[in-house]
Design an enzyme around this catalytic site. Sequence first.
Site, PDB file in Angstrom:
ATOM      1  N   GLU A 105       0.891  -1.166   0.000  1.00 37.05           N
ATOM      2  CA  GLU A 105       0.000   0.000   0.000  1.00 37.05           C
ATOM      3  C   GLU A 105       0.925   1.211   0.000  1.00 37.05           C
ATOM      4  O   GLU A 105       1.584   1.499   0.997  1.00 37.05           O
ATOM      5  CB  GLU A 105      -0.899  -0.033   1.240  1.00 37.05           C
TER       6      GLU A 105
HETATM    7  P1  NAI Z   1       9.472   4.653   4.046  1.00 42.81           P
HETATM    8  O1  NAI Z   1       8.767   3.947   2.955  1.00 42.81           O
HETATM    9  O2  NAI Z   1      10.954   4.764   3.991  1.00 42.81           O
HETATM   10  O3  NAI Z   1       9.125   3.976   5.474  1.00 42.81           O
HETATM   11  C1  NAI Z   1       7.993   3.195   5.726  1.00 42.81           C
HETATM   12  C2  NAI Z   1       8.414   1.928   6.475  1.00 42.81           C
HETATM   13  O4  NAI Z   1       9.304   1.183   5.654  1.00 42.81           O
HETATM   14  C3  NAI Z   1       9.159   2.183   7.780  1.00 42.81           C
HETATM   15  O5  NAI Z   1       8.807   1.185   8.708  1.00 42.81           O
HETATM   16  C4  NAI Z   1      10.619   2.003   7.372  1.00 42.81           C
HETATM   17  O6  NAI Z   1      11.449   1.632   8.439  1.00 42.81           O
HETATM   18  C5  NAI Z   1      10.500   0.882   6.366  1.00 42.81           C
HETATM   19  N1  NAI Z   1      11.602   0.802   5.419  1.00 42.81           N
HETATM   20  C6  NAI Z   1      12.381   1.813   4.952  1.00 42.81           C
HETATM   21  N2  NAI Z   1      13.318   1.336   4.119  1.00 42.81           N
HETATM   22  C7  NAI Z   1      13.144  -0.009   4.050  1.00 42.81           C
HETATM   23  C8  NAI Z   1      13.809  -1.059   3.353  1.00 42.81           C
HETATM   24  N3  NAI Z   1      14.849  -0.836   2.575  1.00 42.81           N
HETATM   25  N4  NAI Z   1      13.342  -2.319   3.501  1.00 42.81           N
HETATM   26  C9  NAI Z   1      12.286  -2.570   4.286  1.00 42.81           C
HETATM   27  N5  NAI Z   1      11.621  -1.612   4.986  1.00 42.81           N
HETATM   28  C10 NAI Z   1      12.046  -0.346   4.869  1.00 42.81           C
HETATM   29  O7  NAI Z   1       8.848   6.089   4.182  1.00 42.81           O
HETATM   30  P2  NAI Z   1       9.493   7.409   4.831  1.00 42.81           P
HETATM   31  O8  NAI Z   1      10.931   7.557   4.491  1.00 42.81           O
HETATM   32  O9  NAI Z   1       9.145   7.386   6.246  1.00 42.81           O
HETATM   33  O10 NAI Z   1       8.675   8.510   4.033  1.00 42.81           O
HETATM   34  C11 NAI Z   1       9.098   8.855   2.722  1.00 42.81           C
HETATM   35  C12 NAI Z   1       7.918   9.121   1.851  1.00 42.81           C
HETATM   36  O11 NAI Z   1       7.132   7.957   1.731  1.00 42.81           O
HETATM   37  C13 NAI Z   1       6.971  10.170   2.381  1.00 42.81           C
HETATM   38  O12 NAI Z   1       7.400  11.439   2.057  1.00 42.81           O
HETATM   39  C14 NAI Z   1       5.700   9.796   1.682  1.00 42.81           C
HETATM   40  O13 NAI Z   1       5.692  10.353   0.406  1.00 42.81           O
HETATM   41  C15 NAI Z   1       5.778   8.274   1.574  1.00 42.81           C
HETATM   42  N6  NAI Z   1       5.004   7.564   2.604  1.00 42.81           N
HETATM   43  C16 NAI Z   1       3.846   6.976   2.239  1.00 42.81           C
HETATM   44  C17 NAI Z   1       3.071   6.352   3.170  1.00 42.81           C
HETATM   45  C18 NAI Z   1       1.790   5.689   2.796  1.00 42.81           C
HETATM   46  O14 NAI Z   1       1.019   5.360   3.674  1.00 42.81           O
HETATM   47  N7  NAI Z   1       1.522   5.450   1.540  1.00 42.81           N
HETATM   48  C19 NAI Z   1       3.452   6.312   4.592  1.00 42.81           C
HETATM   49  C20 NAI Z   1       4.718   6.924   4.878  1.00 42.81           C
HETATM   50  C21 NAI Z   1       5.441   7.524   3.911  1.00 42.81           C
END
Ligand code: NAI
Length: 563
Positions: free
Chosen positions: A337
């Site tokens: 998602e």
């Molecule tokens: P992210 O996608 O990096 O983090 C979300 C989760 O993924 C966290 O638990 C993080 O620790 C984990 N994660 C990060 N890198 C990973 C990897 N290589 N392998 C496995 N898990 C990993 O999101 P971030 O950096 O917090 O936010 C960046 C952008 O992502 C935001 O600016 C926004 O645009 C988007 N975002 C979208 C969300 C949604 O619900 N669709 C939620 C949060 C962020």
Amino acid sequence: MRADPAAPRSRASRLYGASLDPRPLGVAGLTMPGPSHLARPPMRSDQQNPSGNGQSHPDPGQNLNHRPPHADAPPALPVPIPDLCIQHTKLFINNEWHESVSGRKIPVRNPATGELLCEVEEADAEDIDKAVKSARAAFELGSPWRSMDASDRGRLLNKLADLVERDHLLLATLEALDSGKVFLVAFFVDLVATIKTLRYYAGWADKIHGKTIPIDGDYFTYTRHEPIGVCGQIIPWNFPVMMFSWKIAPALCSGNTVVIKPAEQTPLTALHMAALIKEAGFPPGVVNVVPGYGPTAGSAISHHMDIDKVAFSGSTAVGKLIQRAAGDTNLKRVTLELGGKNPIIVFADCDCEYSKYQAVETVLRGRVPAGSWKRPSTRRLCVAVWRKARSKVLGDPLTPGVDQGPQIDRKQFDKILELVESGQREGATLECGGAPWGQQGLYIQPTVFSNVTDDMRIAKEEIFGPVQQIMCFSSVEEVVTRANATHYGLAAGLFTSDIDKAFTVSAALQAGVVWVNCYNAMSVMCPFGGFKMSGNGRELGEYALQEYTEIKAITIKISKKNS
Ligand code: NAI
Ligand code: MG
């Protein structure tokens, strides 16, 4: 949490139906009492607070829950727990609290103040491996979990929901402190949605079953909907406790076991939920909670050879890494998602008061370009939206009357401001906002751009902050083509009084959810997920169960069949 009840937090009202309430208010269908008798009056987004913000906690003596009731007084609203003691900071594996193998810890900060709340143990690959072993043992044939009646899995989920209700205030306070989310939003949206999600899937536990199938020949064939196995769940910071429930409830009701990693920014409510899972009586190993960073703990989950399925919510960039990791390892099932750039289309014929109110609220809430037919109506929309934006109250999320808290961390704060700068550089008109707010904490003013063109970065990239882009269009065909000209496809909104437009445009939009004359009308019963690069699979509703079961067909030779 982020400053925008709008963008990322737009999911807030989804499960709560806030957008169905046309009252002009800050939080999910509630009329806020005047803040003056509760705490220092908060500031509007167009005022600067000379003494900074983020320090004002309600006086415990003023807790409305302890005030004598007055016949004409507004209904009492909950007040955050003052000086909350954080109880759980360790890794939760096999129903026990563990220190990390490396000895490293994650600093947990309040984004409203930057204050260090506590440190939690930081999981890395070895800790993930311990958690997976415990989840695997809990999933072995003959284990208490595998041999439990399905109705008892439902009973445990309902018991967990009871405990979340008991600790509702504590969890909402913890969520507001850890994520910067407005306390009343956490209380009335996130926690209510969490409880509903647990109860909804508790009800499904004993209703998941297969079919008997009349295949050709002398055979008896039936299907079983079996649990997949160990599910590695990775969640983001925008809805920490609600996403926790989205990721455990359908998995558990269908008999899986779980290793769940909360976002490094927001581990606290997940760890409290871990304690409640143990208290509810789930057998050891059924749920394991392992805070850690993405490239270490998250990557260890996505690459683990003994995890059978990963469900991820977060950025599209990380979603791609997770899908690739599954391909490089054991082809674990993957549901994603991901991000979105949700168009909101406001037709000039949207003429009833309710739709107009909704349109303005929606445009402000969307992480989206919004457009309106014909220039004069676009101008009217712009004015209504920036007026609304300027009326938003920024401040400490624990202070009553505040609509918008801080961004989650410096990285997100910088990303949003960089995109705002790009909008100005590329020639969009800044109607309001566009800058940080206050003297401390990661606040950004609600920001509205007009005269945005499709090639600008703010029109194409997910901003995930309190920034709105307003664009103009001139025909139905044009707006549908432009709305679909994105790699994303999470959600869309449209406002019109013309039933024909409502049907044809909603069918033409490439999005997993389309809201007509409303927005964020989310419910746990309704599937949620994206087309295109907004993800794979669906969460919530009956559809989510498909993502947590394997279908096994069993065919038995019989001597002679009869119809
Ligand atoms: P992210 O996608 O990096 O983090 C979300 C989760 O993924 C966290 O638990 C993080 O620790 C984990 N994660 C990060 N890198 C990973 C990897 N290589 N392998 C496995 N898990 C990993 O999101 P971030 O950096 O917090 O936010 C960046 C952008 O992502 C935001 O600016 C926004 O645009 C988007 N975002 C979208 C969300 C949604 O619900 N669709 C939620 C949060 C962020
Ligand atoms: Mg935090």
